[in-house]
Design a protein around this motif. Structure first.
Motif, PDB file in Angstrom:
ATOM      1  N   MET A   1       0.840  -1.188   0.000  1.00 27.49           N
ATOM      2  CA  MET A   1       0.000   0.000   0.000  1.00 27.49           C
ATOM      3  C   MET A   1       0.881   1.247   0.000  1.00 27.49           C
ATOM      4  N   THR A   2       0.594   2.181  -0.885  1.00 27.90           N
ATOM      5  CA  THR A   2       1.413   3.392  -0.996  1.00 27.90           C
ATOM      6  C   THR A   2       1.154   4.308   0.187  1.00 27.90           C
ATOM      7  N   SER A   3       2.215   4.858   0.738  1.00 28.38           N
ATOM      8  CA  SER A   3       2.080   5.746   1.897  1.00 28.38           C
ATOM      9  C   SER A   3       1.578   7.115   1.468  1.00 28.38           C
ATOM     10  N   GLN A   4       0.975   7.809   2.414  1.00 29.20           N
ATOM     11  CA  GLN A   4       0.507   9.171   2.208  1.00 29.20           C
ATOM     12  C   GLN A   4       1.488  10.147   2.853  1.00 29.20           C
ATOM     13  N   ARG A   5       1.575  11.319   2.297  1.00 31.99           N
ATOM     14  CA  ARG A   5       2.381  12.360   2.942  1.00 31.99           C
ATOM     15  C   ARG A   5       1.758  12.720   4.288  1.00 31.99           C
ATOM     16  N   ARG A   6       2.611  12.759   5.300  1.00 30.19           N
ATOM     17  CA  ARG A   6       2.153  13.061   6.652  1.00 30.19           C
ATOM     18  C   ARG A   6       2.100  14.571   6.886  1.00 30.19           C
ATOM     19  N   GLU A 208      -9.012  30.272   1.191  1.00 30.60           N
ATOM     20  CA  GLU A 208     -10.468  30.372   1.260  1.00 30.60           C
ATOM     21  C   GLU A 208     -11.022  28.999   1.596  1.00 30.60           C
ATOM     22  N   GLY A 209     -12.088  28.953   2.370  1.00 29.82           N
ATOM     23  CA  GLY A 209     -12.813  27.715   2.615  1.00 29.82           C
ATOM     24  C   GLY A 209     -12.148  26.781   3.601  1.00 29.82           C
ATOM     25  N   LEU A 210     -12.467  25.483   3.464  1.00 28.62           N
ATOM     26  CA  LEU A 210     -11.955  24.436   4.342  1.00 28.62           C
ATOM     27  C   LEU A 210     -11.389  23.305   3.497  1.00 28.62           C
ATOM     28  N   LEU A 211     -10.197  22.838   3.872  1.00 29.74           N
ATOM     29  CA  LEU A 211      -9.522  21.759   3.142  1.00 29.74           C
ATOM     30  C   LEU A 211      -9.390  20.537   4.022  1.00 29.74           C
ATOM     31  N   GLU A 212      -9.750  19.368   3.475  1.00 28.35           N
ATOM     32  CA  GLU A 212      -9.531  18.118   4.194  1.00 28.35           C
ATOM     33  C   GLU A 212      -8.131  17.597   3.872  1.00 28.35           C
ATOM     34  N   LEU A 213      -7.410  17.196   4.911  1.00 29.35           N
ATOM     35  CA  LEU A 213      -6.029  16.756   4.776  1.00 29.35           C
ATOM     36  C   LEU A 213      -5.924  15.270   4.453  1.00 29.35           C
ATOM     37  N   PRO A 214      -4.725  14.825   4.020  1.00 27.77           N
ATOM     38  CA  PRO A 214      -4.539  13.405   3.694  1.00 27.77           C
ATOM     39  C   PRO A 214      -4.818  12.476   4.862  1.00 27.77           C
ATOM     40  N   GLU A 215      -4.557  12.907   6.094  1.00 29.51           N
ATOM     41  CA  GLU A 215      -4.742  12.049   7.262  1.00 29.51           C
ATOM     42  C   GLU A 215      -6.207  12.077   7.694  1.00 29.51           C
ATOM     43  N   ALA A 216      -6.804  10.915   7.785  1.00 26.26           N
ATOM     44  CA  ALA A 216      -8.234  10.825   8.083  1.00 26.26           C
ATOM     45  C   ALA A 216      -8.581  11.430   9.444  1.00 26.26           C
ATOM     46  N   SER A 217      -7.642  11.375  10.375  1.00 28.24           N
ATOM     47  CA  SER A 217      -7.916  11.859  11.730  1.00 28.24           C
ATOM     48  C   SER A 217      -7.783  13.374  11.860  1.00 28.24           C
ATOM     49  N   LEU A 229       3.933  19.273   4.848  1.00 20.41           N
ATOM     50  CA  LEU A 229       3.779  17.832   4.683  1.00 20.41           C
ATOM     51  C   LEU A 229       5.145  17.167   4.595  1.00 20.41           C
ATOM     52  N   SER A 230       5.172  15.876   4.823  1.00 17.20           N
ATOM     53  CA  SER A 230       6.417  15.116   4.726  1.00 17.20           C
ATOM     54  C   SER A 230       6.903  15.095   3.282  1.00 17.20           C
ATOM     55  N   ASP A 231       8.164  14.712   3.105  1.00 15.81           N
ATOM     56  CA  ASP A 231       8.810  14.794   1.798  1.00 15.81           C
ATOM     57  C   ASP A 231       8.521  13.605   0.890  1.00 15.81           C
ATOM     58  N   GLU A 232       7.796  12.616   1.373  1.00 13.21           N
ATOM     59  CA  GLU A 232       7.538  11.428   0.559  1.00 13.21           C
ATOM     60  C   GLU A 232       6.083  10.993   0.694  1.00 13.21           C
ATOM     61  N   GLY A 233       5.619  10.300  -0.337  1.00 11.07           N
ATOM     62  CA  GLY A 233       4.278   9.738  -0.304  1.00 11.07           C
ATOM     63  C   GLY A 233       3.326  10.431  -1.255  1.00 11.07           C
ATOM     64  N   GLU A 234       2.136   9.889  -1.370  1.00 13.86           N
ATOM     65  CA  GLU A 234       1.109  10.452  -2.228  1.00 13.86           C
ATOM     66  C   GLU A 234       0.371  11.569  -1.507  1.00 13.86           C
ATOM     67  N   LEU A 235      -0.326  12.375  -2.297  1.00  8.28           N
ATOM     68  CA  LEU A 235      -1.058  13.502  -1.740  1.00  8.28           C
ATOM     69  C   LEU A 235      -2.491  13.466  -2.254  1.00  8.28           C
ATOM     70  N   HIS A 236      -3.440  13.405  -1.334  1.00  8.65           N
ATOM     71  CA  HIS A 236      -4.856  13.425  -1.691  1.00  8.65           C
ATOM     72  C   HIS A 236      -5.517  14.577  -0.945  1.00  8.65           C
ATOM     73  N   LEU A 237      -6.160  15.467  -1.688  1.00  4.88           N
ATOM     74  CA  LEU A 237      -6.814  16.633  -1.104  1.00  4.88           C
ATOM     75  C   LEU A 237      -8.297  16.586  -1.432  1.00  4.88           C
ATOM     76  N   ALA A 238      -9.105  17.044  -0.494  1.00  2.00           N
ATOM     77  CA  ALA A 238     -10.548  17.058  -0.708  1.00  2.00           C
ATOM     78  C   ALA A 238     -11.138  18.236   0.050  1.00  2.00           C
ATOM     79  N   SER A 239     -12.335  18.648  -0.381  1.00  5.07           N
ATOM     80  CA  SER A 239     -13.044  19.714   0.321  1.00  5.07           C
ATOM     81  C   SER A 239     -14.541  19.455   0.237  1.00  5.07           C
ATOM     82  N   ALA A 240     -15.137  19.295   1.388  1.00  6.48           N
ATOM     83  CA  ALA A 240     -16.572  19.041   1.429  1.00  6.48           C
ATOM     84  C   ALA A 240     -17.374  20.302   1.120  1.00  6.48           C
TER      85      ALA A 240
END
Length: 284
Positions: A1-6, A208-217, A229-240
């Motif tokens: 499983m690919t790690s996420q940027r912390r 502007e607005g609110l951004l959801e971070l890669p870490e679910a918590s 963010l950390s220097d390695e891993g994938e980056l997933h961004l979302a905004s509800a």
């Protein structure tokens, strides 16, 4: 499983004043610059009160780095001692390479209305700090703008945007620091996963607005906060609920950073030389 940027840190900007009294939000700058290598400073200016910006930035020097000004709203006029003159308008970018030296002014070309945008300082490698100075105006029409399949609008200012479906080269490329500078407009319910090289320093500034971070918590990040963010891993961004975010990434130079005001060099001796050169009128 690919790690996420912390998430390493989330921090607010600090109210500041620069130039002849321009009010702004200093997002990064000052002690601890090495944490953000190759970036040295990020300022946000956002006001519709002309008293906050009308005095502008009268002539002042720079040496050793590059300045990137991205205007969201408003008009600023650039003039420098090399004879360059430019008008920075809404949606445009001013990319100035101070290198061995440039003395310039940035003055508002308006007496009322909103003035919104950012200025980012990007370090130069030691071998280029005393190179030729340069200046480029990039109007909004020359900056690529794309829309992802999820509806996210991306202004690709520098580097190359790649989300696995769309690839777009930006208006500016730099070989050593490889800066990636994207303005992301996430509508409510959207998400995006920009691909970034491992080893790059990555920052997100929510304006502007609110951004959801890669870490679910993690809690959503509100406007006015910078995420490192950390220097390695994938980056997933979302905004509800929708967000506008600057994504800033670059390859660290891992060189000493010695700053004195508008001069950024690698040693105290080089700073002292810059001060002498400015005093003697031979900065460039």
């Amino acid at each position: 499983m690919t790690s996420q940027r912390r998430v390493i840190s989330i921090q607010p900007g600090q109210p500041a004043s620069d130039g002849a009294g321009v009010r702004l939000n200093r997002v990064i700058g000052g002690p601890g610059l090495e944490r953000f290598d190759p970036f040295l400073m990020l300022d946000e200016f956002s006001t519709d009160n002309p008293d906050d910006y009308i005095a502008g930035f009268p002539p002042h020097p720079h040496r050793g780095f590059e300045t990137i000004t991205y205007m969201l709203e408003g008009r600023m006029r650039h003039e420098d001692h090399l004879g360059n003159v430019g008008l920075l308008g809404s949606g445009g970018v001013q990319w100035m390479t101070a290198a061995r030296g440039i003395i310039h002014s940035e003055m508002p070309e308006q007496e009322s209305g909103a003035m919104r945008g950012f200025q980012l300082w990007l370090n130069l490698p030691a071998k280029d700090k005393l190179g030729e100075a340069g200046y480029r105006d990039i109007p909004a029409a020359e900056i690529p703008r794309i829309t992802s399949t999820s509806g996210v609008q991306v202004v690709v200012i520098a580097g190359e945007f790649d989300d696995g479906e769309i690839r777009q080269t930006g208006a500016v490329q730099r070989p050593h620091t490889q800066p990636q500078l994207f303005d992301l407009h996430l509508p409510a319910g959207s998400q995006i996963a920009p691909r970034l090289a491992d080893g790059q320093r990555v920052m997100l500034y929510v304006y502007e607005g609110l951004l959801e971070l890669p870490e679910a918590s993690a809690q959503p990040v509100s406007a006015g906060r910078l995420v490192r963010l950390s220097d390695e891993g994938e980056l997933h961004l979302a905004s509800a609920h929708g967000a506008r975010v600057l994504l800033i990434a670059g390859t660290p130079l891992n060189e000493p950073i010695v700053q004195y005001g508008p001069f950024v060099m690698n040693s105290r001796e080089e700073i002292e030389q810059a001060l002498r050169d400015f005093r003697d009128g031979v900065l460039a």
